[in-house]
Design a protein around this motif. Structure first.
Motif, PDB file in Angstrom:
ATOM      1  N   GLN A 390       0.840  -1.194   0.000  1.00 59.14           N
ATOM      2  CA  GLN A 390       0.000   0.000   0.000  1.00 59.14           C
ATOM      3  C   GLN A 390       0.884   1.257   0.000  1.00 59.14           C
ATOM      4  O   GLN A 390       2.072   1.202   0.306  1.00 59.14           O
ATOM      5  CB  GLN A 390      -0.908   0.024   1.241  1.00 59.14           C
ATOM      6  N   ASN A 391       0.266   2.335  -0.305  1.00 60.55           N
ATOM      7  CA  ASN A 391       0.933   3.653  -0.227  1.00 60.55           C
ATOM      8  C   ASN A 391       2.215   3.712  -1.057  1.00 60.55           C
ATOM      9  O   ASN A 391       3.272   4.160  -0.593  1.00 60.55           O
ATOM     10  CB  ASN A 391       1.254   4.019   1.229  1.00 60.55           C
ATOM     11  N   LEU A 392       2.122   3.202  -2.301  1.00 62.07           N
ATOM     12  CA  LEU A 392       3.265   3.349  -3.219  1.00 62.07           C
ATOM     13  C   LEU A 392       3.466   4.808  -3.637  1.00 62.07           C
ATOM     14  O   LEU A 392       4.564   5.195  -4.062  1.00 62.07           O
ATOM     15  CB  LEU A 392       3.042   2.505  -4.483  1.00 62.07           C
ATOM     16  N   PHE A 393       2.397   5.598  -3.512  1.00 65.28           N
ATOM     17  CA  PHE A 393       2.427   6.984  -4.024  1.00 65.28           C
ATOM     18  C   PHE A 393       2.129   7.977  -2.902  1.00 65.28           C
ATOM     19  O   PHE A 393       1.446   7.647  -1.922  1.00 65.28           O
ATOM     20  CB  PHE A 393       1.407   7.150  -5.153  1.00 65.28           C
ATOM     21  N   TYR A 394       2.633   9.178  -3.102  1.00 67.51           N
ATOM     22  CA  TYR A 394       2.402  10.276  -2.150  1.00 67.51           C
ATOM     23  C   TYR A 394       2.025  11.519  -2.970  1.00 67.51           C
ATOM     24  O   TYR A 394       2.576  11.737  -4.050  1.00 67.51           O
ATOM     25  CB  TYR A 394       3.674  10.542  -1.338  1.00 67.51           C
ATOM     26  N   ILE A 395       1.059  12.310  -2.458  1.00 72.22           N
ATOM     27  CA  ILE A 395       0.659  13.545  -3.161  1.00 72.22           C
ATOM     28  C   ILE A 395       0.848  14.734  -2.242  1.00 72.22           C
ATOM     29  O   ILE A 395       0.499  14.680  -1.039  1.00 72.22           O
ATOM     30  CB  ILE A 395      -0.808  13.455  -3.664  1.00 72.22           C
ATOM     31  N   GLN A 396       1.464  15.776  -2.755  1.00 70.68           N
ATOM     32  CA  GLN A 396       1.644  17.015  -1.983  1.00 70.68           C
ATOM     33  C   GLN A 396       0.286  17.699  -1.837  1.00 70.68           C
ATOM     34  O   GLN A 396      -0.398  17.963  -2.828  1.00 70.68           O
ATOM     35  CB  GLN A 396       2.637  17.942  -2.679  1.00 70.68           C
ATOM     36  N   GLN A 397      -0.122  17.964  -0.581  1.00 71.31           N
ATOM     37  CA  GLN A 397      -1.494  18.379  -0.306  1.00 71.31           C
ATOM     38  C   GLN A 397      -1.858  19.739  -0.915  1.00 71.31           C
ATOM     39  O   GLN A 397      -3.020  19.996  -1.215  1.00 71.31           O
ATOM     40  CB  GLN A 397      -1.755  18.414   1.202  1.00 71.31           C
ATOM     41  N   ASP A 398      -0.902  20.627  -1.127  1.00 76.52           N
ATOM     42  CA  ASP A 398      -1.236  21.964  -1.647  1.00 76.52           C
ATOM     43  C   ASP A 398      -1.009  22.107  -3.143  1.00 76.52           C
ATOM     44  O   ASP A 398      -1.558  23.022  -3.757  1.00 76.52           O
ATOM     45  CB  ASP A 398      -0.403  23.042  -0.924  1.00 76.52           C
ATOM     46  N   THR A 399      -0.206  21.239  -3.757  1.00 75.70           N
ATOM     47  CA  THR A 399       0.119  21.394  -5.171  1.00 75.70           C
ATOM     48  C   THR A 399      -0.448  20.284  -6.038  1.00 75.70           C
ATOM     49  O   THR A 399      -0.575  20.442  -7.254  1.00 75.70           O
ATOM     50  CB  THR A 399       1.646  21.439  -5.379  1.00 75.70           C
ATOM     51  N   GLY A 400      -0.784  19.132  -5.462  1.00 74.16           N
ATOM     52  CA  GLY A 400      -1.279  18.011  -6.264  1.00 74.16           C
ATOM     53  C   GLY A 400      -0.173  17.260  -6.972  1.00 74.16           C
ATOM     54  O   GLY A 400      -0.458  16.440  -7.864  1.00 74.16           O
ATOM     55  N   THR A 401       1.112  17.477  -6.598  1.00 75.26           N
ATOM     56  CA  THR A 401       2.224  16.787  -7.248  1.00 75.26           C
ATOM     57  C   THR A 401       2.338  15.372  -6.697  1.00 75.26           C
ATOM     58  O   THR A 401       2.411  15.163  -5.475  1.00 75.26           O
ATOM     59  CB  THR A 401       3.537  17.550  -7.016  1.00 75.26           C
ATOM     60  N   LEU A 402       2.365  14.393  -7.618  1.00 79.34           N
ATOM     61  CA  LEU A 402       2.493  12.976  -7.236  1.00 79.34           C
ATOM     62  C   LEU A 402       3.961  12.566  -7.204  1.00 79.34           C
ATOM     63  O   LEU A 402       4.738  12.935  -8.096  1.00 79.34           O
ATOM     64  CB  LEU A 402       1.752  12.099  -8.234  1.00 79.34           C
ATOM     65  N   GLN A 403       4.313  11.761  -6.169  1.00 77.72           N
ATOM     66  CA  GLN A 403       5.680  11.267  -6.046  1.00 77.72           C
ATOM     67  C   GLN A 403       5.639   9.770  -5.703  1.00 77.72           C
ATOM     68  O   GLN A 403       4.649   9.257  -5.181  1.00 77.72           O
ATOM     69  CB  GLN A 403       6.423  12.014  -4.922  1.00 77.72           C
ATOM     70  N   LEU A 404       6.780   9.091  -6.040  1.00 80.37           N
ATOM     71  CA  LEU A 404       6.951   7.723  -5.563  1.00 80.37           C
ATOM     72  C   LEU A 404       7.449   7.784  -4.126  1.00 80.37           C
ATOM     73  O   LEU A 404       8.295   8.613  -3.779  1.00 80.37           O
ATOM     74  CB  LEU A 404       7.957   6.976  -6.439  1.00 80.37           C
ATOM     75  N   THR A 405       6.923   6.887  -3.289  1.00 79.75           N
ATOM     76  CA  THR A 405       7.260   6.996  -1.865  1.00 79.75           C
ATOM     77  C   THR A 405       8.653   6.460  -1.539  1.00 79.75           C
ATOM     78  O   THR A 405       9.399   7.104  -0.797  1.00 79.75           O
ATOM     79  CB  THR A 405       6.233   6.229  -1.020  1.00 79.75           C
ATOM     80  N   GLY A 406       9.037   5.280  -2.103  1.00 79.70           N
ATOM     81  CA  GLY A 406      10.342   4.783  -1.675  1.00 79.70           C
ATOM     82  C   GLY A 406      10.981   3.777  -2.589  1.00 79.70           C
ATOM     83  O   GLY A 406      12.151   3.465  -2.455  1.00 79.70           O
ATOM     84  N   ARG A 407      10.267   3.188  -3.515  1.00 80.01           N
ATOM     85  CA  ARG A 407      10.844   2.145  -4.344  1.00 80.01           C
ATOM     86  C   ARG A 407      10.408   2.339  -5.790  1.00 80.01           C
ATOM     87  O   ARG A 407       9.409   2.996  -6.088  1.00 80.01           O
ATOM     88  CB  ARG A 407      10.407   0.757  -3.865  1.00 80.01           C
ATOM     89  N   SER A 408      11.202   1.757  -6.721  1.00 78.63           N
ATOM     90  CA  SER A 408      10.851   1.807  -8.137  1.00 78.63           C
ATOM     91  C   SER A 408       9.698   0.846  -8.404  1.00 78.63           C
ATOM     92  O   SER A 408       9.505  -0.140  -7.685  1.00 78.63           O
ATOM     93  CB  SER A 408      12.061   1.407  -8.997  1.00 78.63           C
ATOM     94  N   LEU A 409       8.965   1.149  -9.479  1.00 79.91           N
ATOM     95  CA  LEU A 409       7.861   0.283  -9.878  1.00 79.91           C
ATOM     96  C   LEU A 409       8.384  -0.804 -10.800  1.00 79.91           C
ATOM     97  O   LEU A 409       9.407  -0.652 -11.469  1.00 79.91           O
ATOM     98  CB  LEU A 409       6.775   1.097 -10.580  1.00 79.91           C
TER      99      LEU A 409
END
Length: 833
Positions: A390-409
């Motif tokens: 779970q939680n492979l992705f993280y989104i910045q709450q004010d900008t909507g920018t998506l990031q990978l949390t810690g590992r490659s897909l």
């Protein structure tokens, strides 16, 4: 009243008798009489009534005012004092004659004395001081107060006709008065300058000295009075309210009062004018100046309104300057967030490192920008699948920018992820859908099926865009991605980009096309080195090598091409007077195959030019003339010496420079004439023209030839550069046509001179002021007798022709009977004859 003593009045009566009043027009029998007497003036005799027997005296009664009476014995009617129009305007008396016993003989008769007014009363104001209030920016000429004066003299005369004026103005800070007064009504109003400059902050009180004159102010001996008028200046009531703020989507019952305006003048009519054309203006104004919003407003539809409030009088004239009203619609949080895309698709390479930005979820809010109403927060609500974690992705709450949390897909684990992103403002929330596509990394290079495509031959006249060869390479990366798409390029052997290679994105095949024209003489062979690459960069440790290269040799075959000129067009400028056989220019052409060429001309309709067929030198063949053709165009043809069908053409354009080779002439557009009989001194305009360019005929000089008759009869005077006046010097001209010798000079270098005989008619003129020409009888239609004679002559000629033809036929018939056969030769013909 002036009144005489008894003795003084008796002396006056005796003087009147001594002056023999009986012989004057002021005497007469007793009868009704009217008199007009100016007021004032003192004692005077009005009339003398004559006694008629048996009467011995007169007596009077009525409105005598103690000064009007009649002398009983003499009948003299008199005034012993001064009358006053203001006290009594008419005096009515009765006069009768009586005998010795006092018995009435005649009468009573009515005697009416009308008192005439004189200007003996000054005008008087009805107040000792006047006080008035005026508002800043009041309308010029609009009265805000009145002064009033009266005069006891006769109102039907100038004596009581009053005229008002402003005598003094304290203070008077400007050259012009700030107030004005109506000289007839006493109405005081701001002047145009006062309407603009009156300001209680600068001066709040003014004193006007108002003067009033009787006699309508038209005479110097008129009576005058004056009064002080104290005027207080107050601030204008007509002011624009501050900017009005209205919250959008109000739930109040409309219309809602939002502001108020008030004019400086009572009883005005208020109205609203739009500043810009809108489908609807949701505002109104009442008759009291209350401004209303008529319906709820929507900030997202329009956030500001600007309009004008005007005030008019009952004639429709503007009373005040229009006021500009500003309304700002204030935002409320009435709009939810909106996803910018129904589905946001993001591609991520499988080797992307943890923490990398892989994309952005975009959402908007129609509420006011940069306020809490439009501030958005982003949060990942769910991830499908939840594998490998779970939680492979993280989104910045004010900008909507998506990031990978810690590992490659890893694409083998899952090729796609589905995210639901919750977007909220302070009141509303929205779900945005996101797809994350895991794409293969570019770890395979393209490999050509053939490392050498050999040689091909292409004709040099092949059309641009033609495909000359199809090539192909393969790529082991995931199809239909940037890692597997192949881009073909010519790496070596094509310095001028003569070839271009296009890729079919579905099959990855390459098509080599002609990008620029081939030329065997310039480049007969191309040794091409072609490489294949991907638009996506290769991963670390992987590089392109010789497997991604191939070679191709292109041989250009020669095609017999037509000769070509060195220039696309040939132009030159020459003077029109150059001699025949002058070299004008030289044209040059070449044959791509190196063959010899020959030149010729086409379209030389005037035969002005010739060309050396071997060298291309162009000469004049005959005299040139700019006035015939200023820009002369012909075609130069070049062809191969051994193959005339291979040819090319180019335009040769010759600009002819003007020389002064045309003599000035008199323009003959209209006949020159004078109406007979002449009076001398008449003149008419004549015009000079010249076929040369304006440089040579922009100015002419006119003069008469040095001939006695010409100078005695005619005169020439300058009018402008191209026209002159021809005038008659006397009136002794006959009704005929005269030749007037005129010398014309142009302004060429050198100038040309021409003597012209101008035909000038002296003729009778028609009512339209043009020459009237009588038609000679000998040149007119024939008379009836002449017509009959002509007709008889024609008939005689026709008869002669018919008779001759008849005789000829009889003769021919007779010959045929005596000569049954035709003559076969001249000798036989002679025998038959």
């Amino acid at each position: 009243m002036l009144k005489l003593s008894g003795l003084q009045f008796l002396l006056l009566i005796h003087l009147a008798i001594w002056l023999n009043l009986e012989g004057l027009s002021v005497t007469g029998p007793l009868k009704d009489m009217d008199f007009s007497v100016q007021e004032g003036g003192g004692p005077r005799i009005l009339h003398q009534f004559k006694l008629e027997s048996p009467a011995v005296s007169f007596r009077t009664s009525g409105e005598k005012a103690g000064i009007i009476d009649i002398e009983p014995r003499t009948g003299i009617l008199y005034i012993n004092g001064s009358l006053d129009w203001e006290t009594k305007k008419v005096h009515k008396l009765q006069v009768e004659s009586v005998d010795e016993s006092g018995k009435r003989v005649k009468g009573p008769y009515a005697v009416t004395i009308y008192v005439e007014d004189i200007n003996d009363n000054p005008p008087e104001f009805n107040q000792t001081k006047y006080y008035g209030v005026v508002r800043q920016n009041s309308r010029p000429g609009k009265p805000f107060m009145y002064v009033h004066a009266t005069d006891r003299d006769d109102p039907t005369t100038l004596h009581a006709q009053l005229s008002y004026s402003i005598l003094h103005h304290f203070p008077n800070p400007y050259d012009e008065m700030l107030f004005q007064i109506d000289n007839a009504t006493g109405a005081i109003s701001p002047s145009r300058k006062g309407s603009y400059y009156l300001d209680p902050q600068k001066q709040d009180t003014f004193i006007l000295v108002v003067s009033v004159k009787d006699m309508a102010g038209t005479t110097t001996n008129a009576f005058t009075s004056s009064v002080d008028v104290i005027i207080t200046v107050k601030e204008s009531l007509w002011k624009a309210p501050p900017t009005i703020h209205i919250k959008e989507n109000s739930t109040q019952v409309h219309p809602v009062n939002i502001s108020k305006v008030q004019s400086n003048e009572p009883g005005v009519i208020y109205g609203i004018l739009e500043k810009e054309k809108l489908p609807r203006l949701p505002f109104s104004i009442s008759e009291n100046g209350d401004i209303y919003v008529t319906q709820p407003l929507d900030r997202e539809e329009r956030d500001t309104y600007t309009f004008f409030v005007v005030s008019k009088d009952n004639t429709g004239e503007l009373v005040d300057k229009p006021l500009q009203i500003h309304v700002i619609v204030e935002d409320i949080n009435d709009n939810p967030p909106v996803c910018q895309q129904d589905l946001t698709v993001i591609e991520v390479q499988e080797n992307e490192k943890g923490g990398s930005n892989i994309g952005t979820v975009f959402a908007t809010d129609m509420d006011k920008k940069d306020t809490l109403n439009s501030r958005l927060h982003f949060q990942i609500q769910s991830q499908e699948p939840e594998f490998p974690v779970q939680n492979l992705f993280y989104i910045q709450q004010d900008t909507g920018t998506l990031q990978l949390t810690g590992r490659s897909l890893n694409k083998r684990e899952s090729a796609k992820y589905f995210l639901k992103v919750l977007v909220t403002d302070s009141k509303f929330k929205t779900i945005c859908d996101v797809e994350v596509h895991v794409i293969d990394i570019n770890d395979q290079i393209p490999i050509f099926k053939n490392s050498d495509y050999g040689s091909i031959a292409v004709a040099e006249d092949i059309s641009i865009g033609s495909v000359i060869l199809e090539i192909e390479a393969t790529d082991g990366d995931e199809p239909a991605t940037g890692s597997s798409l192949i881009i073909y390029q010519v790496k070596e052997g094509d310095p001028n980009n003569t070839f271009i290679i296009e890729t079919d994105s579905e099959t990855n095949r390459g098509f080599i096309r002609i990008n620029k024209a081939l030329d065997f003489e310039t480049m007969p062979v191309y040794n091409l080195v072609i490489n294949a690459t991907n638009p996506e960069p290769l991963v670390e440790g992987v590089q392109y090598n010789s497997s991604s290269l191939t070679v191709l040799r292109v041989f250009v075959t020669n095609v017999d091409e037509p000769p070509a000129f060195r220039k696309p067009i040939y132009r030159t400028e020459v003077s029109e007077d150059i001699p025949v056989n002058t070299l004008v220019m030289m044209v040059e052409a070449y044959d791509p195959e190196g063959d010899s060429v020959r030149y010729s001309l086409e379209g030389d309709v005037r035969k002005w030019l010739r060309i050396d067929s071997a060298t291309g030198q162009v000469y004049t063949a005959s005299p040139l003339d700019r006035e015939t053709e200023e820009i002369y165009s012909v075609e130069v043809v070049v062809s191969e010496l051994n193959n005339a069908a291979q040819k090319s053409k180019v335009f040769l354009i010759l600009h002819l420079r003007d020389v002064n080779d045309n003599y000035p002439q008199i323009a003959t557009d209209y006949p020159t004439f004078f109406c007979y009989p002449v009076s001398g001194g008449e003149r008419t305009l004549i015009q000079a023209t010249d076929a040369d360019e304006q440089f040579f005929y922009s100015k002419f000089t006119f003069s008469l030839a040095n001939e006695m008759n010409a100078r005695n009869n005619w005169e020439i005077s300058k009018f402008n550069a191209t026209h002159a006046y021809l005038s008659l010097k006397h009136a002794n001209f006959e009704e005929k046509v005269y030749d007037v010798p005129i010398i014309l000079n142009d302004n060429g270098k050198p100038p040309l001179e021409n003597k012209v005989n101008l035909k000038v008619s002296i003729c009778k003129c028609s009512s339209e002021n043009s020459c009237f020409i009588d038609i000679d009888r000998e040149h007119s239609w024939p008379t009836v007798g002449q017509a009959i004679g002509i007709l008889l002559g024609v008939l005689i000629i026709i008869g002669a022709i018919v008779a001759g033809a008849f005789c000829h036929m009889r003769y021919k018939e007779k010959n045929e009977k005596s000569n049954p056969k035709d003559a076969k030769d001249d000798a036989e013909l002679n025998r038959l004859a």
